[in-house]
Design a protein around this motif. Structure first.
Motif, short mmCIF file in Angstrom:
data_model
loop_
_atom_site.label_atom_id
_atom_site.label_comp_id
_atom_site.label_asym_id
_atom_site.label_seq_id
_atom_site.Cartn_x
_atom_site.Cartn_y
_atom_site.Cartn_z
N SER A 109 4.39 37.69 -11.18
CA SER A 109 5.55 38.17 -11.96
C SER A 109 6.17 37.04 -12.75
O SER A 109 7.39 36.81 -12.71
N GLY A 110 5.35 36.26 -13.45
CA GLY A 110 5.87 35.21 -14.32
C GLY A 110 6.17 33.89 -13.64
O GLY A 110 6.63 32.95 -14.29
N THR A 111 5.93 33.80 -12.32
CA THR A 111 6.16 32.53 -11.62
C THR A 111 5.03 31.56 -11.93
O THR A 111 3.86 31.94 -11.88
N PRO A 112 5.33 30.29 -12.28
CA PRO A 112 4.27 29.35 -12.65
C PRO A 112 3.30 29.09 -11.49
O PRO A 112 3.68 29.10 -10.32
N ASP A 113 2.04 28.85 -11.85
CA ASP A 113 1.07 28.39 -10.84
C ASP A 113 1.44 26.99 -10.38
O ASP A 113 1.99 26.18 -11.14
N GLU A 114 1.14 26.69 -9.14
CA GLU A 114 1.43 25.37 -8.58
C GLU A 114 0.18 24.82 -7.91
O GLU A 114 -0.52 25.53 -7.19
N VAL A 115 -0.09 23.53 -8.17
CA VAL A 115 -1.23 22.83 -7.58
C VAL A 115 -0.71 21.59 -6.87
O VAL A 115 0.11 20.84 -7.43
N ASN A 150 -8.66 21.18 0.84
CA ASN A 150 -7.33 21.24 1.46
C ASN A 150 -6.20 21.29 0.44
O ASN A 150 -5.03 21.28 0.81
N SER A 151 -6.54 21.32 -0.85
CA SER A 151 -5.49 21.40 -1.86
C SER A 151 -4.81 22.76 -1.78
O SER A 151 -5.38 23.74 -1.33
N ASN A 152 -3.55 22.75 -2.22
CA ASN A 152 -2.77 23.99 -2.17
C ASN A 152 -2.61 24.55 -3.56
O ASN A 152 -2.33 23.83 -4.52
N PHE A 153 -2.78 25.86 -3.66
CA PHE A 153 -2.60 26.55 -4.93
C PHE A 153 -1.76 27.80 -4.70
O PHE A 153 -2.04 28.60 -3.81
N THR A 193 0.83 -1.20 0.00
CA THR A 193 0.00 0.00 0.00
C THR A 193 0.87 1.26 0.00
O THR A 193 1.80 1.38 0.80
N ALA A 194 0.57 2.16 -0.90
CA ALA A 194 1.28 3.44 -0.97
C ALA A 194 0.56 4.45 -0.08
O ALA A 194 -0.64 4.66 -0.22
N THR A 195 1.28 5.05 0.83
CA THR A 195 0.70 6.03 1.75
C THR A 195 1.34 7.39 1.52
O THR A 195 2.39 7.52 0.90
N GLY A 196 0.68 8.42 2.05
CA GLY A 196 1.21 9.77 1.89
C GLY A 196 1.37 10.16 0.44
O GLY A 196 2.39 10.76 0.05
N VAL A 197 0.38 9.82 -0.38
CA VAL A 197 0.48 10.05 -1.82
C VAL A 197 0.18 11.51 -2.12
O VAL A 197 -0.98 11.94 -2.15
N ASN A 198 1.21 12.28 -2.33
CA ASN A 198 1.06 13.71 -2.57
C ASN A 198 1.35 14.01 -4.04
O ASN A 198 2.40 13.64 -4.58
N VAL A 199 0.42 14.70 -4.68
CA VAL A 199 0.56 15.08 -6.08
C VAL A 199 0.90 16.56 -6.15
O VAL A 199 0.20 17.39 -5.55
N ALA A 200 1.96 16.88 -6.87
CA ALA A 200 2.37 18.28 -7.03
C ALA A 200 2.53 18.57 -8.52
O ALA A 200 3.25 17.85 -9.22
N ASP A 201 1.88 19.59 -8.99
CA ASP A 201 1.89 19.92 -10.42
C ASP A 201 2.22 21.40 -10.59
O ASP A 201 1.49 22.27 -10.11
#
Length: 364
Positions: free
Chosen positions: A336-342, A328-331, A285-293
């Motif tokens: 100033s040209g910095t990419p959005d992060e999800v 609870n997702s983070n955005f 089982t995979a735990t703490g599955v965090n997706v960052a884009d």
């Protein structure tokens, strides 16, 4: 062994009575214990009782060195994860000798392991928490009493690149050594460290001033021989790894010219991204599955739509519209040209299961 004799004299009408004693311990009578056997003789001369005659013999019990090492705790290999540190396996060392002894400990990787174990530590779990703490490491067991049992733990680090089902074992060796001095390791018991009680007829030609012979009586362990003063046992690890894969696909939802009818990827178009996280069959089982884009600077995250997680996929592997809106997702909005992060955390992934994350963005 020393033999003694006492002549009792001429007798007639003799009655013999013999006395002996033998203390009972699991490991046998304590080494150094004197055992005395005394005999008494009553007799007559001319029908008249005479003074009783007696004789005795005393010898000292010799030292028998015997021990075992056995894995305890989890039956079979202990499951570990890639990149796990200080993974613990458990053993017991039992002193089957009839004397106190020290036991020198070594832990070595077994031959034929699938991967290399590092940072191998032998320790005694002083605080009984099942984990290695600094200061608990040992190189020998000090003054283990006859019939004494001591738990010994071994910890090792698992490499990051191992895969499910791979194994690695450790051989723990306990080598008996002379006891009797607290806080100091005694000399190793082996074929050159045995001494006769009265005669200099042993391998090293020495005489034991305490009148005690030493006899090696241990059996053969996993990698040692019989009667060598040592015992070995093997335990180890089996990797229980997750088999996580990720796919990402995009769908043009609408554009400013065509709307939702055959939309094109032109500036102002709305794009939906579908991220599918899978765990393979038979995997851990995979735990703490965090997706960052991190989005390219040409895209702007659609805060109105939000982020949906823990959904399913359709027959083609695309995201179904059944995810849960993740408050609870983070955005992180681009500045100033910095990419959005999800980023967001998915539920734990059991073997052979999938989970999704999807969101929308506008083409700048």
């Amino acid at each position: 062994m020393k033999r003694t004799k006492q002549l009792l004299g001429a007798v007639s009408s003799i009655a013999l009575i013999a006395f002996t004693s033998a203390p009972a311990l699991a490991a046998g009578t304590q080494a150094g214990q004197p055992i005395t056997n005394e005999v008494f003789v009553d007799y007559q001369v001319g029908g008249f009782d005479q003074t009783q005659a007696s004789g005795s013999d005393t010898f000292t019990v010799d030292r028998k060195i015997d021990l075992t090492v056995a894995e305890t705790g989890f039956i079979g290999r202990t499951q570990v994860a890639p990149n796990q540190t200080q993974a613990v396996i458990e053993f017991e060392v039992t002193n089957l000798s009839n004397d106190v002894a020290d036991f020198v400990l070594t832990a070595t990787p077994a031959a034929g392991n699938d991967f290399t174990l590092t940072n191998i530590i032998i320790f005694v779990d002083a605080d009984a928490d099942g984990e290695y703490d600094v200061g608990e490491e040992v190189t020998y067991l000090d003054e283990l009493a006859a019939d004494g049992v001591q738990q010994v733990l071994v910890a090792a680090d698992i490499p990051v690149g191992v895969t499910a089902g791979q194994t690695a074992d450790i051989v723990l060796t306990a080598q008996a050594a002379e006891g009797g001095t607290l806080g100091a390791q005694g000399d190793i018991y082996d074929a050159t460290n045995t001494a006769d009680d009265t005669e200099a007829n042993t391998e090293d030609g020495t005489v034991n001033a305490a009148n005690i012979d030493t006899v090696l009586a241990d059996g053969a362990g996993d990698t040692d021989a019989i009667e060598d003063g040592a015992f070995t046992d093997t335990d180890g690890y089996v990797v229980a790894a997750a088999d996580v894969t990720v796919t990402k696909a995009s769908t043009i939802v609408s554009d400013p010219i065509n709307g939702t009818s055959n939309p094109k990827a032109i500036p102002g178009a709305l794009v939906e991204y579908c991220i599918v996280v899978s765990n393979g069959p038979g995997a851990a089982t995979a735990t703490g599955v965090n997706v960052a884009d991190t989005l390219p600077v040409d895209l702007e995250f659609d805060e109105t739509f939000g982020v949906f997680i823990n959904g399913t996929v359709d027959g083609t592997g695309d995201c179904n519209a059944d995810g849960v809106d993740d408050a609870n997702s983070n955005f992180v909005d681009n500045v100033s040209g910095t990419p959005d992060e999800v980023s967001a955390t998915l539920n734990d992934l059991a073997a052979n299961t999938v989970s999704t994350l999807y969101f929308r963005a506008t083409i700048n």
